[in-house]
Scaffold this motif. Structure first.
Motif, PDB file in Angstrom:
ATOM      1  N   ARG A   1      -0.800  54.343  60.470  1.00  0.00           N
ATOM      2  CA  ARG A   1       0.646  54.550  60.405  1.00  0.00           C
ATOM      3  C   ARG A   1       1.277  54.191  61.744  1.00  0.00           C
ATOM      4  N   GLN A   2       2.559  53.873  61.662  1.00  0.00           N
ATOM      5  CA  GLN A   2       3.297  53.538  62.873  1.00  0.00           C
ATOM      6  C   GLN A   2       4.697  54.108  62.771  1.00  0.00           C
ATOM      7  N   ALA A   3       5.008  54.986  63.712  1.00  0.00           N
ATOM      8  CA  ALA A   3       6.340  55.579  63.786  1.00  0.00           C
ATOM      9  C   ALA A   3       7.205  54.742  64.730  1.00  0.00           C
ATOM     10  N   PRO A   4       8.518  54.823  64.607  1.00  0.00           N
ATOM     11  CA  PRO A   4       9.398  54.035  65.471  1.00  0.00           C
ATOM     12  C   PRO A   4       9.117  54.301  66.950  1.00  0.00           C
ATOM     13  N   GLY A   5       8.955  53.229  67.698  1.00  0.00           N
ATOM     14  CA  GLY A   5       8.732  53.346  69.128  1.00  0.00           C
ATOM     15  C   GLY A   5       7.328  53.756  69.528  1.00  0.00           C
ATOM     16  N   LYS A   6       6.428  53.854  68.546  1.00  0.00           N
ATOM     17  CA  LYS A   6       5.053  54.262  68.851  1.00  0.00           C
ATOM     18  C   LYS A   6       4.068  53.200  68.400  1.00  0.00           C
ATOM     19  N   GLU A   7       2.857  53.288  68.912  1.00  0.00           N
ATOM     20  CA  GLU A   7       1.823  52.363  68.520  1.00  0.00           C
ATOM     21  C   GLU A   7       1.247  52.758  67.156  1.00  0.00           C
ATOM     22  N   ARG A   8       0.638  51.772  66.522  1.00  0.00           N
ATOM     23  CA  ARG A   8      -0.019  52.049  65.253  1.00  0.00           C
ATOM     24  C   ARG A   8      -1.198  52.983  65.512  1.00  0.00           C
ATOM     25  N   GLU A   9      -1.334  53.998  64.664  1.00  0.00           N
ATOM     26  CA  GLU A   9      -2.406  54.962  64.854  1.00  0.00           C
ATOM     27  C   GLU A   9      -3.216  55.151  63.582  1.00  0.00           C
ATOM     28  N   PHE A  10      -4.455  55.502  63.782  1.00  0.00           N
ATOM     29  CA  PHE A  10      -5.397  55.726  62.703  1.00  0.00           C
ATOM     30  C   PHE A  10      -5.050  57.000  61.942  1.00  0.00           C
ATOM     31  N   VAL A  11      -5.224  56.955  60.614  1.00  0.00           N
ATOM     32  CA  VAL A  11      -5.002  58.136  59.785  1.00  0.00           C
ATOM     33  C   VAL A  11      -6.309  58.554  59.105  1.00  0.00           C
ATOM     34  N   ALA A  12      -6.925  57.623  58.365  1.00  0.00           N
ATOM     35  CA  ALA A  12      -8.142  57.971  57.622  1.00  0.00           C
ATOM     36  C   ALA A  12      -8.877  56.704  57.240  1.00  0.00           C
ATOM     37  N   THR A  13     -10.191  56.846  57.008  1.00  0.00           N
ATOM     38  CA  THR A  13     -10.983  55.723  56.543  1.00  0.00           C
ATOM     39  C   THR A  13     -12.018  56.216  55.548  1.00  0.00           C
ATOM     40  N   ILE A  14     -12.443  55.312  54.667  1.00  0.00           N
ATOM     41  CA  ILE A  14     -13.426  55.645  53.650  1.00  0.00           C
ATOM     42  C   ILE A  14     -14.427  54.500  53.553  1.00  0.00           C
ATOM     43  N   SER A  15     -15.704  54.852  53.418  1.00  0.00           N
ATOM     44  CA  SER A  15     -16.750  53.840  53.341  1.00  0.00           C
ATOM     45  C   SER A  15     -16.688  53.102  52.004  1.00  0.00           C
ATOM     46  N   TRP A  16     -17.479  52.049  51.900  1.00  0.00           N
ATOM     47  CA  TRP A  16     -17.410  51.211  50.709  1.00  0.00           C
ATOM     48  C   TRP A  16     -17.720  51.989  49.424  1.00  0.00           C
ATOM     49  N   SER A  17     -18.613  52.957  49.518  1.00  0.00           N
ATOM     50  CA  SER A  17     -19.016  53.712  48.336  1.00  0.00           C
ATOM     51  C   SER A  17     -18.135  54.929  48.092  1.00  0.00           C
ATOM     52  N   GLY A  18     -17.343  55.273  49.091  1.00  0.00           N
ATOM     53  CA  GLY A  18     -16.548  56.496  48.995  1.00  0.00           C
ATOM     54  C   GLY A  18     -17.308  57.723  49.459  1.00  0.00           C
ATOM     55  N   GLY A  19     -18.556  57.533  49.855  1.00  0.00           N
ATOM     56  CA  GLY A  19     -19.380  58.675  50.224  1.00  0.00           C
ATOM     57  C   GLY A  19     -19.137  59.205  51.618  1.00  0.00           C
ATOM     58  N   SER A  20     -18.433  58.440  52.419  1.00  0.00           N
ATOM     59  CA  SER A  20     -18.161  58.870  53.788  1.00  0.00           C
ATOM     60  C   SER A  20     -16.679  58.695  54.089  1.00  0.00           C
ATOM     61  N   THR A  21     -16.086  59.737  54.631  1.00  0.00           N
ATOM     62  CA  THR A  21     -14.676  59.686  55.021  1.00  0.00           C
ATOM     63  C   THR A  21     -14.521  60.240  56.437  1.00  0.00           C
ATOM     64  N   TYR A  22     -13.443  59.817  57.076  1.00  0.00           N
ATOM     65  CA  TYR A  22     -13.181  60.262  58.445  1.00  0.00           C
ATOM     66  C   TYR A  22     -11.679  60.310  58.629  1.00  0.00           C
ATOM     67  N   TYR A  23     -11.194  61.381  59.290  1.00  0.00           N
ATOM     68  CA  TYR A  23      -9.761  61.588  59.422  1.00  0.00           C
ATOM     69  C   TYR A  23      -9.343  61.806  60.878  1.00  0.00           C
ATOM     70  N   ALA A  24      -8.116  61.457  61.147  1.00  0.00           N
ATOM     71  CA  ALA A  24      -7.523  61.823  62.424  1.00  0.00           C
ATOM     72  C   ALA A  24      -7.330  63.337  62.426  1.00  0.00           C
ATOM     73  N   ASP A  25      -7.460  63.926  63.591  1.00  0.00           N
ATOM     74  CA  ASP A  25      -7.306  65.384  63.695  1.00  0.00           C
ATOM     75  C   ASP A  25      -5.938  65.840  63.190  1.00  0.00           C
ATOM     76  N   SER A  26      -4.941  65.007  63.380  1.00  0.00           N
ATOM     77  CA  SER A  26      -3.574  65.394  63.031  1.00  0.00           C
ATOM     78  C   SER A  26      -3.362  65.549  61.525  1.00  0.00           C
ATOM     79  N   VAL A  27      -4.235  64.958  60.708  1.00  0.00           N
ATOM     80  CA  VAL A  27      -4.049  65.034  59.253  1.00  0.00           C
ATOM     81  C   VAL A  27      -5.199  65.728  58.548  1.00  0.00           C
TER      82      VAL A  27
END
Length: 124
Positions: A38-64
């Motif tokens: 995600r990218q808010a006005p005036g800020k850099e793009r930041e990571f939110v979440a990711t999921i592996s190809w199988s869906g078996g692994s996920t990882y989130y930013a602390d903020s969400v």
């Protein structure tokens, strides 16, 4: 060539819920990790979440973590971001990204394809 199209953005009240979708076409994206940024006005793009190809692994930013959930349906080549209890500080343009790896992390350099983004506005 991979094309990613996000949908589901809009205006939501704080404490409500919203689900973003990302439809992928082209290369075999079902074999690769996907992410949301995600990218808010005036800020850099930041990571939110990711999921592996199988869906078996996920990882989130602390903020969400604990509020957002990433999932995928490989048969539909679609990735989702369920946003529960959003806060005004979650307001941003949300981008879907396809990685070049089966498992990816938070770095934008691990993602080779990007959607055009969908606006999410959280009102207080």
């Amino acid at each position: 060539q991979v094309v990613l199209v996000e949908s589901g953005g809009g205006l939501v009240q704080a404490g409500g819920s919203l689900r973003l979708s990302c439809a992928a076409s082209g290369r075999t994206v079902d074999r690769y990790a996907m992410g949301w940024f995600r990218q808010a006005p005036g800020k850099e793009r930041e990571f939110v979440a990711t999921i592996s190809w199988s869906g078996g692994s996920t990882y989130y930013a602390d903020s969400v973590k604990g509020r957002f959930t990433i999932s995928r349906d490989n048969a539909k080549k679609t990735v989702y971001l369920q946003m529960n209890s959003p806060k005004p500080e979650d307001t941003a343009v949300y981008y879907c990204a396809a990685s070049v790896y089966t498992i990816a992390g938070a770095a934008t350099t691990q993602y080779g394809y990007w959607g055009q983004g969908t606006q999410v506005t959280v009102s207080s």
